[in-house]
Design an enzyme around this catalytic site. Structure first.
Site, mmCIF file in Angstrom:
data_model
loop_
_atom_site.group_PDB
_atom_site.id
_atom_site.type_symbol
_atom_site.label_atom_id
_atom_site.label_comp_id
_atom_site.label_asym_id
_atom_site.label_seq_id
_atom_site.Cartn_x
_atom_site.Cartn_y
_atom_site.Cartn_z
ATOM 1 N N GLU A 142 0.770 -1.270 0.143
ATOM 2 C CA GLU A 142 0.190 -0.038 -0.082
ATOM 3 C C GLU A 142 0.907 1.367 0.025
ATOM 4 O O GLU A 142 1.023 2.110 0.844
ATOM 5 C CB GLU A 142 -0.838 0.142 1.244
ATOM 6 C CG GLU A 142 -1.934 -1.032 1.480
ATOM 7 C CD GLU A 142 -2.497 -1.098 2.834
ATOM 8 O OE1 GLU A 142 -2.284 -0.311 3.526
ATOM 9 O OE2 GLU A 142 -3.724 -1.864 2.815
ATOM 10 N N PRO A 143 1.810 1.486 -1.192
ATOM 11 C CA PRO A 143 2.644 2.768 -1.253
ATOM 12 C C PRO A 143 1.870 3.837 -1.222
ATOM 13 O O PRO A 143 0.914 3.791 -2.037
ATOM 14 C CB PRO A 143 3.561 2.260 -1.919
ATOM 15 C CG PRO A 143 2.879 1.505 -3.094
ATOM 16 C CD PRO A 143 2.060 0.647 -2.239
ATOM 17 N N GLY A 144 2.142 4.963 -0.704
ATOM 18 C CA GLY A 144 1.634 6.347 -1.006
ATOM 19 C C GLY A 144 2.880 7.343 -1.342
ATOM 20 O O GLY A 144 3.048 7.586 -2.361
ATOM 21 N N ARG A 145 3.485 7.708 -0.207
ATOM 22 C CA ARG A 145 4.519 8.804 -0.208
ATOM 23 C C ARG A 145 5.484 8.309 -1.479
ATOM 24 O O ARG A 145 6.015 9.151 -2.149
ATOM 25 C CB ARG A 145 5.098 8.819 1.095
ATOM 26 C CG ARG A 145 6.090 10.088 1.126
ATOM 27 C CD ARG A 145 6.936 10.030 2.422
ATOM 28 N NE ARG A 145 6.205 9.708 3.531
ATOM 29 C CZ ARG A 145 5.676 10.692 4.614
ATOM 30 N NH1 ARG A 145 5.923 11.766 4.189
ATOM 31 N NH2 ARG A 145 4.990 10.125 5.542
ATOM 32 N N ARG A 166 2.903 20.180 6.426
ATOM 33 C CA ARG A 166 3.915 19.233 6.980
ATOM 34 C C ARG A 166 4.772 19.691 8.071
ATOM 35 O O ARG A 166 5.311 19.257 9.133
ATOM 36 C CB ARG A 166 4.448 18.327 6.090
ATOM 37 C CG ARG A 166 3.396 17.662 5.305
ATOM 38 C CD ARG A 166 4.133 16.534 4.391
ATOM 39 N NE ARG A 166 4.730 15.364 5.259
ATOM 40 C CZ ARG A 166 5.764 15.360 5.538
ATOM 41 N NH1 ARG A 166 6.694 16.125 4.898
ATOM 42 N NH2 ARG A 166 6.120 14.235 6.465
ATOM 43 N N CYS A 226 -2.008 33.887 10.415
ATOM 44 C CA CYS A 226 -1.610 34.307 11.696
ATOM 45 C C CYS A 226 -1.376 33.239 12.623
ATOM 46 O O CYS A 226 -2.149 33.070 13.391
ATOM 47 C CB CYS A 226 -2.825 35.458 11.866
ATOM 48 S SG CYS A 226 -2.875 36.770 10.991
#
Ligand code: LLP
Length: 415
Positions: free
Chosen positions: A272-275, A312, A342
């Site tokens: 299940e790779p994402g990044r 991030r 802000c």
């Protein structure tokens, strides 16, 4: 093919970012189909002639045009919500290759997934088993399930993105997993087909992956002894990328070492790779609005993107390289690169050597994963546009939100 200076201006996948600035308004995300294809191919070439399935983790970047690239390559998808399932369907994905992960699936989401004929639910608790069974039974179907086990392995990643420790909310503990498996035959509408785990994200070393694989393999063997024969193991995602000169395991080596652990078992392996597929395939392009010095000697470059566009750095203390589009010939000072929101937490990088004047473009690198998807309307700022480079053409794949997108239906409720 990635980022390099050509004639003193930054190019991404052979596109001149300064030139692009004449037609595209900042801030925006820009992705490269070439880099995505290269990353997928590194997985696929290693998986040839093996019984494996790549289920791209939709949460990393769920733009329909990005998902459709994976649908065209016949990949599967790892989803965590009804919304992600609907995105997969709209992008032309094959629902029979969808695995549904997550600790809190609602009854409506479970029903939608069953009706969409997904491949499998990754189940996280006994009570979730009950719910899926009763919904499947009311629909008169059998639901495929796998149990998510918590392998209790320290992946040594940021605490917010570690998932395989006993104190984390994810999975069924190793102590309870065998007894939970034993109960499954009591459920008439469930079909047990696998075991699943995911130990965390941005993991650069192979060892935590192989250690947890070995633990899971011994569970599979225990299950065999009690006549529970599984057909697949879902190994989750988690392979990291290089944000700040880290040396993550290569995609091919990662896959090969896990296939090695399960060699001779006849188990189908799901990744299940994402990044590691989209992370380095995206940049955030932003423009310098202001420059400022504080009396204590701090210098700030204030850009037109904010923490609402890329969270991030403040959320995980994540490091992203930041480059000026104009080549830095003589960096003169250290700057904090910050946004207009802000909040003191509204920063992209601290103490960076960078030369950029008001009006210049700046690129925040490696933002293809967990960038746009985590964006918000904080400070009533519109979500920014997304563009894709395919065959040297840049096309819009999501327009910048308008003010009425931000308002939603709020005006209807005004007294
Ligand atoms: N499978 C499951 C069950 C997951 O929970 C995740 C990510 C993945 C696969 C994909 O992991 P990847 O290959 O992308 O590491 N927002 C954080 C990352 C959160 C990851 C959540 N789960 C960040 O920006 O670093």
């Amino acid at each position: 093919m990635t980022l390099k200076y050509v004639n003193e201006t930054l190019n991404f996948d052979n596109i001149d970012i300064k030139e692009l600035g004449q037609t595209i308004q900042t801030p925006y995300y820009l992705y490269s189909e070439n880099i995505i294809a290269r990353n997928i191919d590194e997985y696929i070439s290693e998986l040839k002639n093996t019984d494996t399935l790549i289920c791209y983790s939709v949460k990393a970047n769920s733009n329909l045009s990005i998902l459709s690239l994976f649908a065209k390559k016949n990949l599967g998808f790892d989803i965590v919500s009804g919304g992600e399932l609907q995105r997969v369907v709209r992008a032309g994905g094959d629902t029979s290759k969808v695995v549904f992960s997550g600790v809190g699936k609602t009854n409506e989401e479970i029903e939608l997934a069953i009706k969409s004929k997904i491949y499998c639910f990754n189940v996280e608790s006994q009570s979730e088993l009950h719910r899926i069974d009763s919904i499947a039974s009311s629909l008169n179907v059998q639901a495929n399930i796998s149990l998510r086990v918590n392998p209790e392995i320290d992946a040594k990643t940021h605490p917010y993105i570690t998932t395989g420790l006993s104190e984390n909310k994810f999975g069924i503990s190793q102590d309870d997993v065998l007894s939970t498996f034993k109960t499954i035959s009591d459920y008439k509408s469930l079909n047990i087909c696998g075991i699943d785990y995911h130990i965390g994200s941005q993991i650069t070393d192979i060892k935590p992956f192989t250690d947890s694989a070995k633990k899971v393999l011994s569970l599979v063997n225990e299950l065999k002894k009690i006549k529970i024969n599984l057909t697949h193991v879902d190994l989750g995602g988690g392979l990291g990328i290089s944000y700040n000169n880290e040396s993550p395991a290569k995609r091919g080596d990662y896959v090969r070492s896990l296939i090695e652990v399960f060699k001779g078992t006849n188990l189908k392996l799901i990744f299940e790779p994402g990044r590691s597929i989209v992370g380095d395939a995206g940049i955030l392009v932003t423009k310098v609005i202001e420059k400022k010095n504080n009396p204590n000697g701090k210098n700030f470059i204030i850009v037109d993107a904010g923490m609402n566009d890329l969270i991030r750095p403040p959320l995980y203390g994540a490091y992203h390289k930041i480059s000026s589009v104009k080549e830095n010939t003589a960096p003169v000072a250290l700057f904090d690169v910050v946004g207009p929101v802000c909040e003191t937490a509204d920063f992209f990088g601290k103490d960076r050597y960078i030369t950029a004047d008001i009006g210049d473009l700046v690129v925040i690198q490696d933002t293809g994963a967990y960038g746009f998807v985590l964006s918000s309307n904080y400070n009533s700022r519109p979500r920014i546009a997304e563009y894709l480079i395919s065959n040297s053409n840049v096309t819009c794949i999501r327009g910048k939100e308008t003010f009425s997108d931000i308002l939603g239906d709020e005006e209807r409720y005004l007294e």
